[in-house]
Design a protein around this motif. Sequence first.
Motif, PDB file in Angstrom:
ATOM      1  N   GLU A   1      75.622 -83.660  33.653  1.00 42.75           N
ATOM      2  CA  GLU A   1      76.112 -84.461  32.531  1.00 42.75           C
ATOM      3  C   GLU A   1      75.619 -85.902  32.576  1.00 42.75           C
ATOM      4  N   SER A   2      74.726 -86.202  33.512  1.00 43.22           N
ATOM      5  CA  SER A   2      74.187 -87.557  33.598  1.00 43.22           C
ATOM      6  C   SER A   2      73.229 -87.816  32.438  1.00 43.22           C
ATOM      7  N   ALA A   3      72.918 -89.096  32.241  1.00 47.49           N
ATOM      8  CA  ALA A   3      72.066 -89.482  31.117  1.00 47.49           C
ATOM      9  C   ALA A   3      70.667 -88.889  31.217  1.00 47.49           C
ATOM     10  N   PHE A   4      70.192 -88.653  32.419  1.00 45.60           N
ATOM     11  CA  PHE A   4      68.852 -88.098  32.576  1.00 45.60           C
ATOM     12  C   PHE A   4      68.754 -86.694  31.981  1.00 45.60           C
ATOM     13  N   TRP A   5      69.754 -85.855  32.269  1.00 45.75           N
ATOM     14  CA  TRP A   5      69.728 -84.483  31.772  1.00 45.75           C
ATOM     15  C   TRP A   5      70.020 -84.407  30.279  1.00 45.75           C
ATOM     16  N   ARG A   6      70.740 -85.371  29.729  1.00 47.18           N
ATOM     17  CA  ARG A   6      71.109 -85.352  28.308  1.00 47.18           C
ATOM     18  C   ARG A   6      70.127 -86.106  27.438  1.00 47.18           C
ATOM     19  N   ASN A   7      69.047 -86.582  28.024  1.00 47.79           N
ATOM     20  CA  ASN A   7      68.048 -87.312  27.264  1.00 47.79           C
ATOM     21  C   ASN A   7      67.399 -86.399  26.222  1.00 47.79           C
ATOM     22  N   PRO A   8      67.326 -86.821  24.955  1.00 48.78           N
ATOM     23  CA  PRO A   8      66.730 -85.960  23.921  1.00 48.78           C
ATOM     24  C   PRO A   8      65.254 -85.663  24.151  1.00 48.78           C
ATOM     25  N   ASN A   9      64.582 -86.493  24.953  1.00 43.84           N
ATOM     26  CA  ASN A   9      63.161 -86.275  25.242  1.00 43.84           C
ATOM     27  C   ASN A   9      62.937 -85.493  26.531  1.00 43.84           C
TER      28      ASN A   9
ATOM     29  N   GLN B   1      65.007 -78.752  30.401  1.00 44.71           N
ATOM     30  CA  GLN B   1      66.091 -78.289  29.542  1.00 44.71           C
ATOM     31  C   GLN B   1      66.520 -76.872  29.914  1.00 44.71           C
ATOM     32  N   SER B   2      65.537 -76.016  30.172  1.00 41.27           N
ATOM     33  CA  SER B   2      65.843 -74.636  30.556  1.00 41.27           C
ATOM     34  C   SER B   2      66.614 -74.592  31.873  1.00 41.27           C
ATOM     35  N   LEU B   3      66.179 -75.406  32.836  1.00 38.86           N
ATOM     36  CA  LEU B   3      66.870 -75.453  34.128  1.00 38.86           C
ATOM     37  C   LEU B   3      68.292 -75.970  33.957  1.00 38.86           C
ATOM     38  N   ARG B   4      68.467 -77.002  33.129  1.00 42.68           N
ATOM     39  CA  ARG B   4      69.801 -77.560  32.888  1.00 42.68           C
ATOM     40  C   ARG B   4      70.747 -76.511  32.314  1.00 42.68           C
ATOM     41  N   ASP B   5      70.278 -75.781  31.309  1.00 40.79           N
ATOM     42  CA  ASP B   5      71.133 -74.780  30.657  1.00 40.79           C
ATOM     43  C   ASP B   5      71.466 -73.634  31.603  1.00 40.79           C
ATOM     44  N   HIS B   6      70.469 -73.155  32.339  1.00 40.10           N
ATOM     45  CA  HIS B   6      70.708 -72.039  33.263  1.00 40.10           C
ATOM     46  C   HIS B   6      71.635 -72.448  34.404  1.00 40.10           C
ATOM     47  N   ALA B   7      71.458 -73.655  34.908  1.00 36.36           N
ATOM     48  CA  ALA B   7      72.300 -74.120  36.011  1.00 36.36           C
ATOM     49  C   ALA B   7      73.747 -74.263  35.566  1.00 36.36           C
ATOM     50  N   GLY B   8      73.958 -74.799  34.369  1.00 37.82           N
ATOM     51  CA  GLY B   8      75.324 -74.949  33.870  1.00 37.82           C
ATOM     52  C   GLY B   8      76.030 -73.619  33.711  1.00 37.82           C
ATOM     53  N   VAL B   9      75.306 -72.632  33.182  1.00 29.15           N
ATOM     54  CA  VAL B   9      75.889 -71.296  33.016  1.00 29.15           C
ATOM     55  C   VAL B   9      76.163 -70.664  34.376  1.00 29.15           C
ATOM     56  N   ALA B  10      75.248 -70.859  35.321  1.00 28.73           N
ATOM     57  CA  ALA B  10      75.377 -70.224  36.634  1.00 28.73           C
ATOM     58  C   ALA B  10      76.590 -70.744  37.400  1.00 28.73           C
ATOM     59  N   VAL B  11      76.814 -72.060  37.390  1.00 29.22           N
ATOM     60  CA  VAL B  11      77.944 -72.600  38.148  1.00 29.22           C
ATOM     61  C   VAL B  11      79.271 -72.180  37.508  1.00 29.22           C
TER      62      VAL B  11
ATOM     63  N   ALA C   1      58.310 -88.936  31.411  1.00 29.74           N
ATOM     64  CA  ALA C   1      58.880 -88.865  30.061  1.00 29.74           C
ATOM     65  C   ALA C   1      60.304 -89.401  30.019  1.00 29.74           C
ATOM     66  N   ILE C   2      61.004 -89.310  31.154  1.00 28.79           N
ATOM     67  CA  ILE C   2      62.387 -89.792  31.214  1.00 28.79           C
ATOM     68  C   ILE C   2      62.448 -91.230  31.703  1.00 28.79           C
ATOM     69  N   ALA C   3      61.643 -91.540  32.728  1.00 28.50           N
ATOM     70  CA  ALA C   3      61.669 -92.895  33.294  1.00 28.50           C
ATOM     71  C   ALA C   3      61.278 -93.945  32.264  1.00 28.50           C
ATOM     72  N   SER C   4      60.387 -93.567  31.308  1.00 24.08           N
ATOM     73  CA  SER C   4      59.957 -94.526  30.294  1.00 24.08           C
ATOM     74  C   SER C   4      61.090 -94.920  29.358  1.00 24.08           C
ATOM     75  N   GLN C   5      62.158 -94.077  29.288  1.00 27.37           N
ATOM     76  CA  GLN C   5      63.294 -94.388  28.426  1.00 27.37           C
ATOM     77  C   GLN C   5      64.211 -95.431  29.045  1.00 27.37           C
ATOM     78  N   PHE C   6      64.059 -95.649  30.351  1.00 25.00           N
ATOM     79  CA  PHE C   6      64.885 -96.626  31.061  1.00 25.00           C
ATOM     80  C   PHE C   6      63.957 -97.705  31.619  1.00 25.00           C
ATOM     81  N   SER C   7      63.626 -98.689  30.761  1.00 23.58           N
ATOM     82  CA  SER C   7      62.607 -99.690  31.082  1.00 23.58           C
ATOM     83  C   SER C   7      63.186-101.024  31.520  1.00 23.58           C
ATOM     84  N   SER C   8      64.464-101.062  31.827  1.00 21.48           N
ATOM     85  CA  SER C   8      65.060-102.344  32.223  1.00 21.48           C
ATOM     86  C   SER C   8      64.649-102.754  33.628  1.00 21.48           C
ATOM     87  N   GLY C   9      64.217-101.792  34.450  1.00 27.11           N
ATOM     88  CA  GLY C   9      63.834-102.116  35.828  1.00 27.11           C
ATOM     89  C   GLY C   9      62.723-103.148  35.907  1.00 27.11           C
TER      90      GLY C   9
END
Length: 279
Positions: free
Chosen positions: A144-152, A158-168, A247-255
Amino acid sequence: MLFTGRSKPLPHLAEYLDHAIRDRPSNFSDVPWALAGLGFAAGGVTWAVATLFGGEAATWQVFASAVGLWWIGAGGFWVWKRSNTPMTEEATAQQRLRLEAYQIVRRLHASKEKRRLHRDLSDSVSSLLEECARSWARAHEALESAFWRNPNLPLHWQSLRDHAGVAVDQAMREVLVILSNAVPEEPGKWRIDEVVEEFLGKKVFAGQAGEDRMPMTFDPARQLAEKLKMLASEVESATRDVAKDEAIASQFSSGPALDLCLGELRQIQQAEEELRQNQ
């Protein structure tokens, strides 16, 4: 004050039960009949209201009859459609598992509400369920962290996120069903010796609270708990990999911006220090 916070020894299990009790599965076999009943009732009410308030006008009666027949037809069609659309074997098994697990959740939640969760379960079962709930919480917290919920988020993540959520979720339900015989049907009643132990905060009477009654299905449940723990660790590790994905790190450019500001501040401080030394 005596019974305040008595479920604290099982915080993760209590948290999971609060979540699971709200996730009530629907029994799809009841849905078509309920909708059909609503259709019949709506049709009858429509006809009655239109007849009462429309007087003898033929237009009102025709309208009421048409609307009423439409509702009845819609309800009947839904019944026919659902009865002729069987669920797949896998979907049926998953639905059955959800229904069975929810019954166990209700029993455990009842004990939690009575502050007896740690009393109604044996030490071995409560420890195992607490560990499973902790692994479940770890996995979901990561997913549920911002990295996994990123639209990009890339498709493979995305496939791993969905399968992992169902599995747990499925693993947690299976553990509950496997250990169902170790969960009491109703919360127990408080005894004097239990109240004394709660007041003292420790076991005093032998063979009472905390008695370890290990069920025959404990070993399969423990093996599943180990896999759930491993999956939670892998999800956390994958979360770190997702955070490094370009693709995800570029969305968090404050560093870089923060690094630039820190560098400028250091340069100003260094210049001021050199100015003071030259005075």
